[in-house]
Scaffold this active site. Sequence first.
Site, PDB file in Angstrom:
ATOM      1  N   CYS A   1      15.094   6.902 -12.123  1.00  8.51           N
ATOM      2  CA  CYS A   1      15.670   7.900 -11.902  1.00  8.51           C
ATOM      3  C   CYS A   1      17.035   8.854 -12.376  1.00  8.51           C
ATOM      4  O   CYS A   1      17.408  10.008 -12.406  1.00  8.51           O
ATOM      5  CB  CYS A   1      16.919   7.319 -10.963  1.00  8.51           C
ATOM      6  SG  CYS A   1      17.566   6.142 -11.373  1.00  8.51           S
ATOM      7  N   TYR A   2      16.703   8.785 -13.816  1.00  5.30           N
ATOM      8  CA  TYR A   2      17.362   9.314 -15.018  1.00  5.30           C
ATOM      9  C   TYR A   2      16.014   8.990 -15.733  1.00  5.30           C
ATOM     10  O   TYR A   2      16.568   9.221 -17.279  1.00  5.30           O
ATOM     11  CB  TYR A   2      18.815   8.398 -15.444  1.00  5.30           C
ATOM     12  CG  TYR A   2      19.490   8.552 -14.457  1.00  5.30           C
ATOM     13  CD1 TYR A   2      20.897   9.674 -14.328  1.00  5.30           C
ATOM     14  CD2 TYR A   2      19.590   7.183 -14.283  1.00  5.30           C
ATOM     15  CE1 TYR A   2      21.878   9.634 -13.029  1.00  5.30           C
ATOM     16  CE2 TYR A   2      20.690   7.146 -12.932  1.00  5.30           C
ATOM     17  CZ  TYR A   2      21.724   8.141 -12.826  1.00  5.30           C
ATOM     18  OH  TYR A   2      22.780   7.900 -11.938  1.00  5.30           O
TER      19      TYR A   2
END
Length: 407
Positions: free
Chosen positions: A140-141
């Site tokens: 997600c990052y």
Amino acid sequence: MAKTIEEINEKIRQGKAVVVTAEEMIDIVREKGVEKAAKEVDVVTTGTFGIMCSSGIYFNIGHTKPKIKLGGGRVYLNGVPAYAAYAAVDLFLGANALPDDDPRNKYYPGDFEYGGGHVIEDLVSGKEIRITAQAYGTDCYPRKFLDAYITIHDLNEAVLFNIRNAYQNYNVAVNSSDKTIYTYLGMLKPRFGNANYSSAGQLSPLLNDPYYKTIGIGTRIFLGGGIGYVAWHGTQHNPNVERTERGIPKGGAGTLAVIGDLKQMSSEWLRGVSMKGYGVSLAVGIGVPIPILNEEIAFYTSVSDEDILAPVVDYATAYPNRESDVIAYVTYKELRSGEIELFGKKVPTSPLSSYFKARRIAEILKEWIKEGKFLLTSPSAPIPGVESGIKFKPFSGKEVLEEVEKR
């Protein structure tokens, strides 16, 4: 007759409040007495400007594209490490932070150390700050590296949060040894060659409210040129110390934790500091208004430099200091005269805080209140005082050494 803070605020709104600085209150009480002064004066303003090491900022840089998770990674601001263990783009920078390599790095002109306090000053000044970061990357990052320039205007939030400021009295530092030593109170010449101190004395906030009768959690204050608040009592807060007859502690006692919007502040009142042989820090300007609710508070705010005793401590042999390490007491009147006498010797004194700026802070706060720009707040809770029943254990160098020897 006693007043309330709301009554005083209503007078402020109407432009009728009588506001004076702590310096001015001394003369008013001497001329008119405590009873009349309490009736006539509504607010006394205080101020202090000095090096306050337990200071720092937290801020949010906003999400990048693609997103990066700074938490758990390594982040630098102009080469100075920031603490990145909160969340994706929340950071904390302490005033004492130094670069990993040479503290005299290329981001600061001249032969001086550059660290957290200087980054804070540069940020408040609106200067561009280089942020470099390395992250481990997640689904997600996914981003792993960041190298960009930011200003305070790019930040979602930027907050000054200082966990120990506005010390209520402090040591006067001297050096009995045969060599020069370097401390957070500056360079100390050998054989009692000088004496350094750091307090605004009669202008200092907690010396004008020695028992914390009006200053508490939620008190609105002048902070760094903007508006801030007392968030809690500060670290090392210790009201249970010996006091003079008028309640003034004879050494370091109360402290404040303070918070405020960094975007309101000014580099005039937040200045990076480099101390030879010690490191870097931040000089902070703080002003606290004291509502004159009754005669007792009016009396406390009439304290003068000649009423305030400061402990003289030999930093060559007695630091960390214990109560028994105090070699003398001197008044702030003596300190501000330029010299004190120790063991029959005249010792020149030098302040590490600025009385000129402390006076200016008290004057600015007075102007804000008289113009109706600044209302007083009632504390939502008191900070612990002598009568609180809470016992604070003072720091003891001897006990630390004994504990180390046991190991």
